[in-house]
Scaffold this motif. Structure first.
Motif, PDB file in Angstrom:
ATOM      1  N   LEU A  40       0.827  -1.209   0.000  1.00 35.67           N
ATOM      2  CA  LEU A  40       0.000   0.000   0.000  1.00 35.67           C
ATOM      3  C   LEU A  40       0.861   1.259   0.000  1.00 35.67           C
ATOM      4  O   LEU A  40       0.559   2.230  -0.710  1.00 35.67           O
ATOM      5  CB  LEU A  40      -0.930  -0.010   1.219  1.00 35.67           C
ATOM      6  CG  LEU A  40      -2.060  -1.041   1.190  1.00 35.67           C
ATOM      7  CD1 LEU A  40      -2.719  -1.134   2.557  1.00 35.67           C
ATOM      8  CD2 LEU A  40      -3.086  -0.691   0.130  1.00 35.67           C
ATOM      9  N   LEU A  41       1.903   1.257   0.790  1.00 40.67           N
ATOM     10  CA  LEU A  41       2.766   2.428   0.878  1.00 40.67           C
ATOM     11  C   LEU A  41       3.598   2.609  -0.393  1.00 40.67           C
ATOM     12  O   LEU A  41       3.739   3.720  -0.915  1.00 40.67           O
ATOM     13  CB  LEU A  41       3.684   2.316   2.092  1.00 40.67           C
ATOM     14  CG  LEU A  41       2.985   2.372   3.457  1.00 40.67           C
ATOM     15  CD1 LEU A  41       3.970   2.065   4.572  1.00 40.67           C
ATOM     16  CD2 LEU A  41       2.342   3.743   3.689  1.00 40.67           C
ATOM     17  N   LYS A  42       4.129   1.521  -0.907  1.00 41.42           N
ATOM     18  CA  LYS A  42       4.980   1.590  -2.089  1.00 41.42           C
ATOM     19  C   LYS A  42       4.199   2.038  -3.322  1.00 41.42           C
ATOM     20  O   LYS A  42       4.719   2.783  -4.172  1.00 41.42           O
ATOM     21  CB  LYS A  42       5.624   0.231  -2.339  1.00 41.42           C
ATOM     22  CG  LYS A  42       6.550   0.189  -3.549  1.00 41.42           C
ATOM     23  CD  LYS A  42       7.162  -1.194  -3.716  1.00 41.42           C
ATOM     24  CE  LYS A  42       8.069  -1.253  -4.948  1.00 41.42           C
ATOM     25  NZ  LYS A  42       8.660  -2.611  -5.123  1.00 41.42           N
ATOM     26  N   HIS A  43       2.953   1.595  -3.434  1.00 41.42           N
ATOM     27  CA  HIS A  43       2.158   1.877  -4.630  1.00 41.42           C
ATOM     28  C   HIS A  43       1.032   2.880  -4.347  1.00 41.42           C
ATOM     29  O   HIS A  43       0.039   2.909  -5.066  1.00 41.42           O
ATOM     30  CB  HIS A  43       1.573   0.577  -5.177  1.00 41.42           C
ATOM     31  CG  HIS A  43       2.610  -0.444  -5.541  1.00 41.42           C
ATOM     32  ND1 HIS A  43       3.366  -0.365  -6.700  1.00 41.42           N
ATOM     33  CD2 HIS A  43       3.037  -1.555  -4.891  1.00 41.42           C
ATOM     34  CE1 HIS A  43       4.192  -1.391  -6.759  1.00 41.42           C
ATOM     35  NE2 HIS A  43       4.022  -2.129  -5.672  1.00 41.42           N
ATOM     36  N   GLU A  44       1.237   3.683  -3.320  1.00 42.47           N
ATOM     37  CA  GLU A  44       0.201   4.641  -2.920  1.00 42.47           C
ATOM     38  C   GLU A  44      -0.242   5.533  -4.079  1.00 42.47           C
ATOM     39  O   GLU A  44      -1.439   5.674  -4.358  1.00 42.47           O
ATOM     40  CB  GLU A  44       0.727   5.491  -1.758  1.00 42.47           C
ATOM     41  CG  GLU A  44      -0.201   6.581  -1.289  1.00 42.47           C
ATOM     42  CD  GLU A  44       0.444   7.435  -0.222  1.00 42.47           C
ATOM     43  OE1 GLU A  44       0.511   8.661  -0.412  1.00 42.47           O
ATOM     44  OE2 GLU A  44       0.905   6.866   0.791  1.00 42.47           O
ATOM     45  N   GLU A  45       0.696   6.145  -4.758  1.00 40.60           N
ATOM     46  CA  GLU A  45       0.361   7.046  -5.860  1.00 40.60           C
ATOM     47  C   GLU A  45      -0.335   6.298  -6.989  1.00 40.60           C
ATOM     48  O   GLU A  45      -1.290   6.797  -7.593  1.00 40.60           O
ATOM     49  CB  GLU A  45       1.623   7.742  -6.382  1.00 40.60           C
ATOM     50  CG  GLU A  45       2.244   8.720  -5.407  1.00 40.60           C
ATOM     51  CD  GLU A  45       1.327   9.902  -5.117  1.00 40.60           C
ATOM     52  OE1 GLU A  45       0.546  10.279  -6.023  1.00 40.60           O
ATOM     53  OE2 GLU A  45       1.384  10.435  -3.992  1.00 40.60           O
ATOM     54  N   ALA A  46       0.142   5.102  -7.291  1.00 38.16           N
ATOM     55  CA  ALA A  46      -0.464   4.315  -8.365  1.00 38.16           C
ATOM     56  C   ALA A  46      -1.905   3.933  -8.032  1.00 38.16           C
ATOM     57  O   ALA A  46      -2.791   3.959  -8.900  1.00 38.16           O
ATOM     58  CB  ALA A  46       0.367   3.066  -8.631  1.00 38.16           C
ATOM     59  N   PHE A  47      -2.151   3.580  -6.761  1.00 35.12           N
ATOM     60  CA  PHE A  47      -3.519   3.252  -6.358  1.00 35.12           C
ATOM     61  C   PHE A  47      -4.424   4.481  -6.468  1.00 35.12           C
ATOM     62  O   PHE A  47      -5.575   4.382  -6.922  1.00 35.12           O
ATOM     63  CB  PHE A  47      -3.543   2.695  -4.935  1.00 35.12           C
ATOM     64  CG  PHE A  47      -3.222   1.238  -4.850  1.00 35.12           C
ATOM     65  CD1 PHE A  47      -3.960   0.300  -5.557  1.00 35.12           C
ATOM     66  CD2 PHE A  47      -2.164   0.783  -4.059  1.00 35.12           C
ATOM     67  CE1 PHE A  47      -3.664  -1.054  -5.489  1.00 35.12           C
ATOM     68  CE2 PHE A  47      -1.867  -0.565  -3.983  1.00 35.12           C
ATOM     69  CZ  PHE A  47      -2.616  -1.486  -4.696  1.00 35.12           C
ATOM     70  N   MET A  48      -3.937   5.635  -6.067  1.00 37.70           N
ATOM     71  CA  MET A  48      -4.759   6.839  -6.146  1.00 37.70           C
ATOM     72  C   MET A  48      -5.058   7.199  -7.601  1.00 37.70           C
ATOM     73  O   MET A  48      -6.162   7.645  -7.928  1.00 37.70           O
ATOM     74  CB  MET A  48      -4.084   7.993  -5.411  1.00 37.70           C
ATOM     75  CG  MET A  48      -4.078   7.801  -3.901  1.00 37.70           C
ATOM     76  SD  MET A  48      -3.665   9.276  -2.939  1.00 37.70           S
ATOM     77  CE  MET A  48      -1.927   9.425  -3.283  1.00 37.70           C
ATOM     78  N   GLU A  49      -4.098   6.986  -8.482  1.00 36.59           N
ATOM     79  CA  GLU A  49      -4.343   7.228  -9.906  1.00 36.59           C
ATOM     80  C   GLU A  49      -5.377   6.244 -10.458  1.00 36.59           C
ATOM     81  O   GLU A  49      -6.243   6.624 -11.264  1.00 36.59           O
ATOM     82  CB  GLU A  49      -3.037   7.103 -10.686  1.00 36.59           C
ATOM     83  CG  GLU A  49      -2.042   8.243 -10.430  1.00 36.59           C
ATOM     84  CD  GLU A  49      -0.709   8.013 -11.121  1.00 36.59           C
ATOM     85  OE1 GLU A  49      -0.609   7.027 -11.893  1.00 36.59           O
ATOM     86  OE2 GLU A  49       0.226   8.793 -10.869  1.00 36.59           O
ATOM     87  N   ALA A  50      -5.300   4.996 -10.034  1.00 34.45           N
ATOM     88  CA  ALA A  50      -6.265   3.996 -10.493  1.00 34.45           C
ATOM     89  C   ALA A  50      -7.670   4.320  -9.999  1.00 34.45           C
ATOM     90  O   ALA A  50      -8.645   4.195 -10.752  1.00 34.45           O
ATOM     91  CB  ALA A  50      -5.838   2.608 -10.009  1.00 34.45           C
ATOM     92  N   LEU A  51      -7.781   4.743  -8.757  1.00 34.74           N
ATOM     93  CA  LEU A  51      -9.086   5.098  -8.206  1.00 34.74           C
ATOM     94  C   LEU A  51      -9.670   6.317  -8.914  1.00 34.74           C
ATOM     95  O   LEU A  51     -10.885   6.405  -9.124  1.00 34.74           O
ATOM     96  CB  LEU A  51      -8.959   5.353  -6.697  1.00 34.74           C
ATOM     97  CG  LEU A  51      -8.666   4.110  -5.854  1.00 34.74           C
ATOM     98  CD1 LEU A  51      -8.193   4.498  -4.461  1.00 34.74           C
ATOM     99  CD2 LEU A  51      -9.898   3.225  -5.766  1.00 34.74           C
ATOM    100  N   HIS A  52      -8.816   7.242  -9.287  1.00 40.44           N
ATOM    101  CA  HIS A  52      -9.288   8.404 -10.048  1.00 40.44           C
ATOM    102  C   HIS A  52      -9.754   7.980 -11.435  1.00 40.44           C
ATOM    103  O   HIS A  52     -10.771   8.466 -11.944  1.00 40.44           O
ATOM    104  CB  HIS A  52      -8.191   9.459 -10.159  1.00 40.44           C
ATOM    105  CG  HIS A  52      -8.667  10.724 -10.802  1.00 40.44           C
ATOM    106  ND1 HIS A  52      -8.589  10.941 -12.166  1.00 40.44           N
ATOM    107  CD2 HIS A  52      -9.253  11.831 -10.277  1.00 40.44           C
ATOM    108  CE1 HIS A  52      -9.089  12.133 -12.452  1.00 40.44           C
ATOM    109  NE2 HIS A  52      -9.501  12.689 -11.329  1.00 40.44           N
ATOM    110  N   SER A  53      -9.044   7.043 -12.038  1.00 38.34           N
ATOM    111  CA  SER A  53      -9.431   6.542 -13.352  1.00 38.34           C
ATOM    112  C   SER A  53     -10.779   5.836 -13.292  1.00 38.34           C
ATOM    113  O   SER A  53     -11.617   6.004 -14.186  1.00 38.34           O
ATOM    114  CB  SER A  53      -8.362   5.586 -13.884  1.00 38.34           C
ATOM    115  OG  SER A  53      -8.765   4.988 -15.088  1.00 38.34           O
ATOM    116  N   ASP A  54     -11.014   5.055 -12.250  1.00 38.84           N
ATOM    117  CA  ASP A  54     -12.246   4.276 -12.148  1.00 38.84           C
ATOM    118  C   ASP A  54     -13.440   5.104 -11.711  1.00 38.84           C
ATOM    119  O   ASP A  54     -14.551   4.915 -12.221  1.00 38.84           O
ATOM    120  CB  ASP A  54     -12.056   3.121 -11.162  1.00 38.84           C
ATOM    121  CG  ASP A  54     -11.145   2.035 -11.695  1.00 38.84           C
ATOM    122  OD1 ASP A  54     -11.128   1.831 -12.922  1.00 38.84           O
ATOM    123  OD2 ASP A  54     -10.437   1.398 -10.881  1.00 38.84           O
TER     124      ASP A  54
END
Length: 463
Positions: A40-54
């Motif tokens: 979660l910490l390592k991919h925090e930015e990537a997860f937030m970008e994915a959530l914005h995309s969805d």
């Protein structure tokens, strides 16, 4: 391997690996939970970008309502897991012997977790935290309606865990159906009531226990003493968080007639203050997840008089924060969970009359009341059958690992979060032994009237 054979083999592989290695130690469970935290910490930015995309989620909502609650849950579980895993031992003096009882929590085995699209990260991983803490192996099926988040989960989780430990499987409803008809030891489902029924029916064919986290029409009441600007801010925030796509959002607002117009005016003022006059251009406001759901929410708007908002853009899946009044009795907006940025506001004259009117779903996932009247609050609590009632606050209870999260009746069954999650994903296994110092032959046939009289006198020593 064909898809069906591969999916059906997953629980078998996980179960066999668990049985061969034994129930995981405290150290192993914490290592896996901390590995999840690292992801979660390592991919925090990537997860937030994915959530914005969805879902068009702003970064603040993505972190606060998805990532932060997961990190907090992991920290809490790791801090208390040793205590929860500790065996409970007791001894009892009986008639002629001493019994020793050792009670331990054991993992179910291979657990299937089916996540929902509205909080696609949190609702996929929050159950997994409880399942891993309890020592299980997991198969996680994220929602196909949040493809960016599901794809990222599959990539990072499957790289960090072996398939025998935790594996993420992406796919559509057919994939989910193949999984739910496989021989898992427990299924955890988050989603709609209709789909939940199908999951439960399929699981019943394998005698697989199921935990269902569904939804409902969560009532929110403001009585004549409950109005304040702060209360309206909380309600607007809770309702339009994630563009209204939250299972514990206030679904319908019931307002005492003496403050009805004042409440409507304040709702409009707060919505404008939060999202501006053009919320479509506001980066702090999300989008509807799918075209089909967009159409469903749009139909709800047409069933009342729009007092605020109502604008929409199909191509952008945008529906403005909307307040409606004057709905016809029996309208779907008054009967079905809205699950979108539409807030029906209904005046009432008397709390007792409102509660007895049948307009409030007693077994909703939660219920909200803003009031200073202790008697009125107690009346509402007594009326509701929801596992959680929140007074003068919305949403926050769902983020606490101290509070069990789950439904009742139409809103589901079973609960999780914190220790409740550990218990939900494990079962109690008892080791029983007896040390005899006197053996009584009178308990064996042939029975006699004398022994019956002795039994009645010594009954308590048998328990």
């Amino acid at each position: 391997m064909p898809e069906e054979a591969f999916l059906q083999a997953l629980p078998v592989r996980q179960r066999e690996d668990l049985y061969s290695t034994g129930s995981p130690s405290l150290k192993t469970r914490k290592e896996q939970l901390l590995k999840l935290k690292t992801i979660l910490l390592k991919h925090e930015e990537a997860f937030m970008e994915a959530l914005h995309s969805d879902l068009g989620k702003p970064a603040f909502e993505s972190f606060s309502s998805e990532i932060a609650v997961l990190l907090n849950e992991i920290d809490y579980v790791c801090r208390h897991l040793a205590k929860w895993m500790r065996p409970v031992r007791s001894r009892h003096l009986k008639m002629g012997y001493v019994e020793t009882v050792n009670r331990n929590r054991h993992p179910h085995g291979s657990v299937l977790i089916i996540g929902s699209w509205n909080y696609p990260l949190q609702l996929s991983l929050m159950p997994a935290i409880g399942a891993i803490a309890a020592g299980n192996r997991c198969v996680i099926k994220p929602s196909e309606h949040a493809p960016a988040t599901a794809g990222l989960l599959e990539e990072v989780m499957n790289a960090a865990f072996t398939p025998e430990q935790v594996t993420v499987v992406t796919g559509d409803a057919r994939t989910a159906s193949l999984l739910t008809s496989s021989r898992f030891d427990l299924i955890f489902f988050t989603g709609s009531g209709e789909t939940g029924k199908l999951v439960a029916e399929q699981a019943a064919g394998q005698l697989t226990p199921v935990i269902l986290e569904l939804g409902g029409k969560n009532p929110c009441i403001i009585d004549e003493k409950g109005f304040s600007e702060a209360a309206i801010r909380d309600i607007v925030w809770g309702k339009f968080l994630n563009a209204g796509q939250t299972c514990i959002a206030p679904d319908t607002l019931f307002v005492h007639e003496s403050i009805f117009e004042k409440t409507l005016n304040e709702l409009s003022a707060v919505i404008s203050a939060f999202y501006g006059d053009r919320p479509q251009t506001n980066g702090d406001y999300g989008r509807i997840c799918t075209d089909a759901h967009f159409q469903k929410v749009l139909e709800f708007i047409r069933q009342g008089d729009v007092r605020h908002g109502g604008t929409h853009d199909r191509d952008d899946r945008f529906i403005a924060p909307t307040v409606v009044t004057d709905m016809d009795p029996g309208s779907p907006i008054l009967e079905e969970e809205i699950f979108g940025p539409v807030l029906p506001v209904i005046p009432y004259t008397d709390l007792n009359t409102l509660l007895s009117s049948g307009m409030i779903q007693r077994d909703a996932l939660t219920g909200y009341m803003f009031s200073k009247d202790k008697n009125g609050i107690q009346l509402f609590k007594d009326h509701m059958q929801s596992p959680t009632i929140s007074v003068n606050q919305v949403i926050h209870h769902a983020a606490s690992p101290h509070i069990a999260f789950g439904g009742k009746g139409r809103s589901g069954y079973g609960a999780y979060h914190g220790k409740t999650g550990f218990l939900a994903f494990s079962y109690e296994k008892t080791d029983y032994s007896a040390h005899h110092f006197i053996r009584f032959r009178g308990k064996f046939p042939p029975y006699s009237e004398r022994n019956m009289k002795a039994l009645k006198k010594l009954r308590k020593w048998l328990l």
